[in-house]
Design a protein around this motif. Structure first.
Motif, PDB file in Angstrom:
ATOM      1  N   PHE A 180      -6.866   1.364  -1.554  1.00 57.33           N
ATOM      2  CA  PHE A 180      -6.158   2.359  -0.806  1.00 57.33           C
ATOM      3  C   PHE A 180      -4.792   2.534  -1.397  1.00 57.33           C
ATOM      4  O   PHE A 180      -4.028   3.423  -0.756  1.00 57.33           O
ATOM      5  CB  PHE A 180      -5.901   1.922   0.702  1.00 57.33           C
ATOM      6  N   SER A 181      -4.798   2.203  -2.749  1.00 62.12           N
ATOM      7  CA  SER A 181      -3.486   2.293  -3.306  1.00 62.12           C
ATOM      8  C   SER A 181      -2.901   3.701  -3.753  1.00 62.12           C
ATOM      9  O   SER A 181      -2.005   4.111  -4.063  1.00 62.12           O
ATOM     10  CB  SER A 181      -3.285   1.632  -4.550  1.00 62.12           C
ATOM     11  N   VAL A 182      -3.971   4.641  -3.526  1.00 57.30           N
ATOM     12  CA  VAL A 182      -3.724   6.208  -3.926  1.00 57.30           C
ATOM     13  C   VAL A 182      -4.827   6.924  -3.257  1.00 57.30           C
ATOM     14  O   VAL A 182      -5.974   6.626  -2.939  1.00 57.30           O
ATOM     15  CB  VAL A 182      -3.800   6.528  -5.461  1.00 57.30           C
ATOM     16  N   ASN A 183      -4.659   8.174  -2.875  1.00 59.57           N
ATOM     17  CA  ASN A 183      -5.601   9.106  -2.367  1.00 59.57           C
ATOM     18  C   ASN A 183      -5.181  10.508  -2.368  1.00 59.57           C
ATOM     19  O   ASN A 183      -4.197  10.608  -2.611  1.00 59.57           O
ATOM     20  CB  ASN A 183      -5.420   8.822  -0.709  1.00 59.57           C
TER      21      ASN A 183
ATOM     22  N   SER B  82       0.815   8.573  -6.315  1.00 58.66           N
ATOM     23  CA  SER B  82       0.766   9.873  -5.873  1.00 58.66           C
ATOM     24  C   SER B  82       1.599  10.712  -6.360  1.00 58.66           C
ATOM     25  O   SER B  82       1.240  11.799  -6.938  1.00 58.66           O
ATOM     26  CB  SER B  82       0.766   9.962  -4.311  1.00 58.66           C
ATOM     27  N   SER B  83       2.803  10.316  -6.809  1.00 63.71           N
ATOM     28  CA  SER B  83       3.933  11.012  -7.197  1.00 63.71           C
ATOM     29  C   SER B  83       3.768  11.462  -8.759  1.00 63.71           C
ATOM     30  O   SER B  83       3.849  12.362  -9.397  1.00 63.71           O
ATOM     31  CB  SER B  83       5.316  10.312  -7.082  1.00 63.71           C
ATOM     32  N   LEU B  84       3.226  10.222  -9.434  1.00 68.99           N
ATOM     33  CA  LEU B  84       2.931  10.246 -10.900  1.00 68.99           C
ATOM     34  C   LEU B  84       1.734  11.244 -11.140  1.00 68.99           C
ATOM     35  O   LEU B  84       1.591  11.747 -12.240  1.00 68.99           O
ATOM     36  CB  LEU B  84       2.640   8.698 -11.316  1.00 68.99           C
ATOM     37  N   ALA B  85       0.786  11.331 -10.416  1.00 68.86           N
ATOM     38  CA  ALA B  85      -0.385  12.472 -10.456  1.00 68.86           C
ATOM     39  C   ALA B  85       0.070  13.661 -10.022  1.00 68.86           C
ATOM     40  O   ALA B  85      -0.431  14.489 -10.564  1.00 68.86           O
ATOM     41  CB  ALA B  85      -1.370  11.508  -9.591  1.00 68.86           C
TER      42      ALA B  85
ATOM     43  N   THR C  83       0.760  -1.128   0.010  1.00 71.35           N
ATOM     44  CA  THR C  83       0.039  -0.019  -0.162  1.00 71.35           C
ATOM     45  C   THR C  83       1.068   1.254  -0.072  1.00 71.35           C
ATOM     46  O   THR C  83       0.733   1.957  -0.831  1.00 71.35           O
ATOM     47  CB  THR C  83      -0.988  -0.012   1.287  1.00 71.35           C
ATOM     48  N   VAL C  84       2.056   1.268   0.759  1.00 74.68           N
ATOM     49  CA  VAL C  84       3.071   2.568   0.829  1.00 74.68           C
ATOM     50  C   VAL C  84       3.461   2.457  -0.496  1.00 74.68           C
ATOM     51  O   VAL C  84       3.637   3.763  -1.158  1.00 74.68           O
ATOM     52  CB  VAL C  84       3.913   2.190   2.007  1.00 74.68           C
ATOM     53  N   ILE C  85       3.965   1.486  -1.145  1.00 74.96           N
ATOM     54  CA  ILE C  85       4.687   1.766  -2.528  1.00 74.96           C
ATOM     55  C   ILE C  85       3.825   2.060  -3.370  1.00 74.96           C
ATOM     56  O   ILE C  85       4.209   3.026  -4.181  1.00 74.96           O
ATOM     57  CB  ILE C  85       5.271   0.210  -2.683  1.00 74.96           C
ATOM     58  N   LEU C  86       2.555   1.681  -3.443  1.00 81.39           N
ATOM     59  CA  LEU C  86       1.694   2.006  -4.509  1.00 81.39           C
ATOM     60  C   LEU C  86       1.348   3.348  -4.576  1.00 81.39           C
ATOM     61  O   LEU C  86       1.143   4.145  -5.381  1.00 81.39           O
ATOM     62  CB  LEU C  86       0.426   1.035  -4.800  1.00 81.39           C
TER      63      LEU C  86
END
Length: 279
Positions: free
Chosen positions: A150-153, A87-90, A79-82
């Motif tokens: 929960f892979s991105v928020n 989040s960084s790519l977005a 979950t942290v890795i994704l």
């Protein structure tokens, strides 16, 4: 006068820290009390008269807590890795690129912060079920069912967008002159510069994923896939509960969070300080 002011400030801060630590200290006290001590006595006793580790030993025998810890580690780690990746790519194009509808897209992303997960839990469960991402289909699907929702928020996207914005444009322009493309600028130059903010996001994501109880308890049916919060809940019976064992299991579940925070503490403090300073 100056020394007295500093003394009062430190006294207030220490008092607040002790007050915040009281629930944890009470949990630890309950876990160390033996069966001969009444944990509900009045006035309450914070220091055990005869401290013992038998409760921790009983927990290890009653439930496969090591397996639960492994499951929680797998779920929290991925979950942290994704979250860091997505989040960084977005956040990168929202902060460093110009395109039509950028502000609208960012506003819609932030709008999701107002929607609690409980409000969308049913449709998410139906989607996960139709994608065969529940443990009744396969163990691998059970892990994915806990990780992907929960892979991105929006919080992660917002945090990293603000981190990218504080990096001077000149650094990016120099990289373009040196022949770097957009992905090389993102991966080799900008990401290392926002390492403190990535650590902040990693800590918040890890703590949230590690302590998540509601969603895993809904989609998990196989005991071998239980995470620590769900597994520790099994210590509570239908008609009775040994709170000494529950406290012991809770203490065990807290230890990895403390270790993870201590490892990233330096970057966490740096990231929060940078987020509070303009420019």
């Amino acid at each position: 006068m100056k020394h007295m002011k500093g003394f009062l400030i430190h006294l207030i801060l220490i008092s607040i820290c002790i007050f915040c630590m009281l629930p944890f200290l009470w949990l630890l006290s309950t876990a160390l009390k033996g069966a001969e001590e009444n944990i509900f006595q009045y006035p309450p006793s914070l220091i055990p008269k005869f401290p013992t580790l038998n409760n921790f030993v009983k927990v290890l025998k009653l439930v496969p807590i090591v397996q639960y810890a492994i499951n929680s580690t797998i779920v929290a780690a991925f979950t942290v890795i994704l979250n860091l990746i997505f989040s960084s790519l977005a956040a990168y194009p929202l902060a460093r690129m110009s395109f039509k509808g950028k502000n609208t897209a960012f506003f819609l992303i932030l709008l999701t912060l107002t929607v609690p997960f409980q409000a969308i839990m049913l449709p998410v469960y139906i989607i996960v079920l139709k994608l065969n991402l529940v443990d009744s289909i396969s163990d691998f699907g059970g892990y994915l069912g806990m990780i992907l929702p929960f892979s991105v928020n929006a919080f992660g996207i917002f945090l990293l967008k603000q981190a990218f914005l504080k990096i001077p444009k000149e650094i990016e322009e120099s990289a373009i002159i040196d022949g770097c493309n957009s992905f090389q600028i993102f991966y080799k130059i900008l990401l290392p510069l926002i390492r403190p903010e990535l650590s902040v996001l990693a800590i918040f994501t890890f703590v949230g994923s590690w302590g998540e109880f509601l969603w895993p308890s809904i989609i998990l049916t196989k005991q071998n896939l239980f995470t620590l919060p769900v597994g520790i809940n099994e210590l509570q019976g239908a008609f009775s509960a040994d709170y000494r064992l529950i406290a012991s299991g809770s203490i065990v579940s807290i230890i990895p969070i403390l270790l993870f925070f201590l490892i990233l503490q330096k970057y966490f403090i740096k990231g929060t300080n940078e987020g509070a300073v303009k420019g």
